[in-house]
Design an enzyme around this catalytic site. Structure first.
Site, short mmCIF file in Angstrom:
data_model
loop_
_atom_site.label_atom_id
_atom_site.label_comp_id
_atom_site.label_asym_id
_atom_site.label_seq_id
_atom_site.Cartn_x
_atom_site.Cartn_y
_atom_site.Cartn_z
N GLY A 83 -25.49 20.08 -15.66
CA GLY A 83 -26.37 21.23 -15.43
C GLY A 83 -25.98 22.44 -16.24
N TYR A 247 -28.67 20.77 2.02
CA TYR A 247 -27.91 21.53 1.01
C TYR A 247 -26.52 21.87 1.52
CZ TYR A 247 -26.66 25.09 -2.38
OH TYR A 247 -26.00 25.81 -3.35
#
Length: 398
Positions: A83, A247
């Site tokens: 990322g 999350y």
């Protein structure tokens, strides 16, 4: 009236700290906004006070480029950052290349990664590091939402660099989305399971690199303050098939991955987890447009920039033991006070790199070992036989 307000604020702070001190398990999710609201006056005073002291010359803010003063030479080293086309991942890649590393930008979108690479290449040459001219960037496609993509990525990496992989920064993440190509919960797979698979597949290469270099290879796991609000008892298989948002749990699992790698005492491997803090980046791009003006103001006052947010990741990846001792597990970018990690872990004055105590289950080693076993079990049905053989080998590594 003012005195009454001050008394109320002090009571809120006292109650918040009392709750934090008395709670050993996970904090309920609803505590997060309540805690941030209750402590915001204190945090604001700390941040404004720190700024005044800096301007007056009584306090020096840690340098954003402290890594350039550590005498680290990464020439000849291969570093993988997932990322890394945006945000703190992009800045982490830039910092590693400044030290002379070949940085593999492992990203889902090749086009976005190539655009980021061009920008980083132009900035690299203006760095004051004497090794920056020898650093470089390589773009490789990696979709953590497809386990086959992870396997293909590790195969290409091995063919391109042989057995060289010195640093792995598990940075990529998301906060929800549709089910992955493997049928798993997107947040669960992209944030955790894909990184778990990537890590175990690269461990043999990293151990060989450590042997040749004479220094431990490092695995950096991006966690978050949100791990404080995760449910450690959540069944991994249930989370994989769930349609909910996990999350907080994914960030706890990333922290536990670092714990388990440390517990296994793998030869030539050092693992750390980091919390980048609240960072001004495009991770907040889904904020409703009507709230953006106010939110941008809040970010400008409270949040870190990407270079500050990447400081824990860079330190975990390269810092010498006098900066980050061997017993360190969890790094944050904020100053802490009075022995408390929270609420200062949510947002606060930039402190460079601070070792902090994460909120872990009481039986953390048993939980991390069980997580490792469950993760292997989830991966095996959707990967090839060669991967299964390698995973079995990796499970016995020392």
């Amino acid at each position: 009236m003012l005195v009454l307000v001050l008394v109320l604020v002090c009571c809120l702070h006292a109650a918040s700290f009392a709750v934090l001190a008395a709670t050993t398990g996970p904090l309920p999710v609803y505590c997060f906004p309540a805690l941030a609201l209750a402590c915001s006056p204190l945090l604001l005073l700390l941040m404004l006070g720190s700024k005044v002291l800096e301007l007056a010359g009584f306090m020096r803010q840690p340098a954003r480029t402290a890594h350039l003063d550590w005498g680290v030479d990464l020439r000849g080293c291969v570093c993988v950052v997932t990322g890394s086309n945006t945000g703190i991942g992009k800045q982490t890649a830039a910092s590693l290349a400044e030290l002379g590393a070949t940085v593999v930008m492992a990203c889902r979108s090749r086009q976005l990664a190539e655009e980021a690479k061009a920008e980083l290449d132009s900035k690299r040459m203006s760095s004051r590091s004497r090794f920056a001219s020898e650093g470089s960037f390589v773009v490789e496609e990696l979709d953590l939402g497809r386990l086959a993509s992870v396997r293909a990525f590790t195969s290409r990496l091995e063919k391109r660099f042989g057995k060289a992989c010195h640093i792995l920064v598990n940075n990529a993440g998301m906060n929800g989305g549709p089910a992955t190509a493997n049928g798993y919960n997107a947040c669960f797979q992209v944030n955790y399971l894909g990184h778990f698979y990537l890590t175990v597949m690269l461990l043999p290469m990293m151990q060989e690199s450590a042997r040749k270099r004479g220094q431990d290879s490092r695995v950096v796991c991006l966690s978050s303050v949100c791990h404080n609000f995760a449910d450690p008892s959540l069944n991994l298989e249930a989370a994989a098939q769930s349609k909910g948002n996990h999350y907080c749990e994914s960030k706890l699992w990333m922290l536990l991955l670092a714990v388990e790698l440390q517990r296994r005492k793998l030869r030539g491997i050092r693992a750390l987890a980091v919390n980048p803090g609240a960072v001004r980046s495009d991770i907040w791009r889904t904020t409703p447009r009507i709230l953006l003006p106010f939110f941008h103001l809040v970010m400008r006052i409270f949040f870190l920039d990407t270079q500050q947010g990447s400081a824990p990741s860079v330190a975990a990846a390269v810092a010498p033991v006098d900066i980050v001792p061997l017993e360190a597990l969890y790094l944050i970018p904020y100053r802490t006070y009075g022995g408390f990690t929270l609420p200062f872990e949510i947002v606060g004055p930039f402190g460079g790199v601070t070792m902090a105590e994460p909120r872990l289950p009481p039986d953390v080693e048993a939980v991390s070992a069980a997580l490792w076993t469950s993760s292997l079990r989830l991966i095996k049905p959707v990967i090839g036989q060669d991967s299964i053989a390698l995973l079995q080998c990796v499970s016995g590594l020392r």
